[in-house]
Design a protein around this motif. Structure first.
Motif: not given
Ligand code: ADP
Length: 475
Positions: A178-187, A197-213
């Motif tokens: 992966l590009p070196g510039e992805f290795y940063r606090y907002d990557g 996990m953080k990569a998934g949260l940072s680079y996906s268009d949307a995030i879901t989890t498995v219950s509203p609570s």
């Protein structure tokens, strides 16, 4: 829509927990709603053995790396299965994440980076794929590769459990290509390391989890496992969608494993399953004693460390029985085994993983205990509901979204018992309430009917995912 799910587990091919159940049923529900759905899995030894006939699938040639060979089969009627054919990574004894002793494989970052590369590589090669849905940390690099390669495909990342983050050392990062510039606090950099996990949260268009609570809870520092700030930052793209149950697999009126099938109209027939469970586990076959079941990974996050002290008096005095099936934490396994040896008439503990025994416990128990400290969604309370085995749960995450605790005044809606505090005292109190309530047979039967009528099928949630995908594609 053409939908690609990328995950490390899918029932019935490979399962260690609820992730597999979701991948076994959400894609099928989406297919039933008229979409073309594929599931990409690693070709573990168990998957290769269970998948039936696999044909050669696409060969991928993602940027900057060797080609990747996929095999193709069917996960369930109409749902395409794609399997990563990489024997040196996946044809091993043990589980999906570690060896037979439970030690993580030392090359997990390579194994699951390959899963992410393959997922993104498929979208690169086949522009007809509209959306990639990556599940949990194992698939977290897929959205990062889509971003790095500039692939025009919508992406969604689903958190099944924020506690497992796939964190690795900085020196291992270059292996991802992966590009070196992805290795940063907002990557994907994470306190000097990096995290799938953080990569998934940072680079996906949307995030879901498995219950509203759980979605609300993990925005707070107490439950956010160090990632609450990022989730708050992405709040507009973040939503909780409750998991569903596959009632083709979990239905007491058709479950072939049960001694006796039953429904709301034949509650009495459930008794034969209780008797069978008691006899097969060599417990006293007392029909009037509350039999509580536990089917769980044994970890402190499930609150199971509270159980031995909370139930000892109830077992000793013969007011309750416990049937536990689970494995995990060695200290917890030992303390439950000790409990079973002390109170063998009223306590049976099976250490291991056994799908059939799990069905027998849901069928035979009067109640299912889930005292979790946190619970993203939880499926066993929903299985307990459908099997008329009243869930006794702590009010957290998906447990709070699915179980309505009995209080005087709500016998027409209550379907279980709920307690608030993760403590031995609170657990003992709720179990004593359950024992007392169980003596009121008519009331208990009413709660069983409420439980069995609750509908947590996939239809509504599958549509919620589809609506979300449609919004992402339209952006
Ligand atoms: P988690 O994913 O955190 O383990 P869930 O409640 O979401 O918890 O899903 C657990 C799934 O794994 C359920 O299908 C449950 O029946 C199953 N399960 C857990 N432990 C065992 C076991 N020892 N044997 C058989 N099935 C198990």
């Amino acid at each position: 829509m053409r939908i690609l799910h990328v995950a490390a587990e899918a029932h019935p091919l490979i399962k260690t927990g609820g992730l597999a159940d979701v991948l076994g049923s959400l894609p099928a529900a989406q297919h039933a709603l008229g979409h073309r759905v594929s599931v990409l899995l690693p070709g573990y030894r168990a998957v290769m053995a269970a998948a039936g006939t696999l044909e050669p699938g696409p060969t991928l040639n993602p940027p900057g790396g060797p080609s990747i060979q996929l095999l193709r089969g069917e996960l369930s009627a109409g749902v395409e299965l794609l399997v990563l054919d990489q024997a040196d990574y996946f044809d091993r004894p043990g589980g999906p994440y570690g060896d037979e002793q439970g030690n993580d494989w030392p090359d997990n970052h390579l194994r699951f980076a390959l899963l992410g590369r393959a997922g993104a590589g498929l979208c690169l090669q086949d522009p007809a794929i509209d959306v990639l849905n990556a599940h949990d940390w194992h698939a977290g690099l897929a959205p990062a590769y889509l971003e790095a390669w500039g692939v025009d495909c919508a992406s969604c990342f689903t958190i099944h459990n924020l506690a497992y983050q796939g964190r690795f050392a900085a020196v291992q990062y270059p292996d991802t290509d992966l590009p070196g510039e992805f290795y940063r606090y907002d990557g994907l950099e994470y306190h000097g390391d990096w995290s799938f996990m953080k990569a998934g949260l940072s680079y996906s268009d949307a995030i879901t989890t498995v219950s509203p609570s759980y979605a609300r809870e993990i925005l707070q520092p107490q439950a956010g496992m160090g990632l609450h700030a990022l989730l708050n930052y992405r709040r507009r793209d973040f939503v909780g969608i409750l998991n569903g149950v596959d009632y083709r697999v979990w239905d007491p009126s058709r479950d072939a494993v049960l001694e006796s099938n039953y429904s709301t109209k034949s509650l009495q027939a459930k008794q034969a399953n209780k008797k069978y469970l008691q006899q097969s586990l060599r417990m006293e076959p007392a029909s009037d004693r509350l039999l509580v079941g536990v089917v769980s990974r044994l970890t402190t996050h499930k609150g199971l460390d509270l159980v031995p002290a909370a139930i000892e008096d109830l077992l000793a005095s013969g007011r309750m029985q416990l049937s536990l099936l689970g494995s995990g934490d060695a200290a917890l396994e030992a303390s439950f085994k000790q409990l079973a040896s002390r109170y063998s008439q009223n306590c049976a503990v099976v250490i291991g993983y056994d799908e059939i025994e799990a069905h027998r416990i849901f069928g035979g128990a009067d109640a299912i205990l889930i005292p979790s400290r946190f619970e993203p969604c939880g499926l066993t309370q929903m299985y307990g509901l459908r099997y008329g085995s009243l869930p006794v749960v702590r009010k957290t995450g998906g447990l709070a979204d699915t179980v309505i605790g009995y209080k005087a005044g709500n016998p027409d809606s209550a379907n279980g018992l709920v307690f608030n505090t993760a403590s031995v005292t609170a657990l003992r109190r709720v179990l004593n309430r359950a024992v007392k309530l169980y003596t009121d047979r008519d009331l208990w039967k009413g709660l069983m009917r409420n439980a069995m009528r609750a509908d947590f099928g996939w239809d509504k949630s599958a549509r919620a995912y589809l609506d979300l995908y449609a919004r992402l594609i339209a952006r």
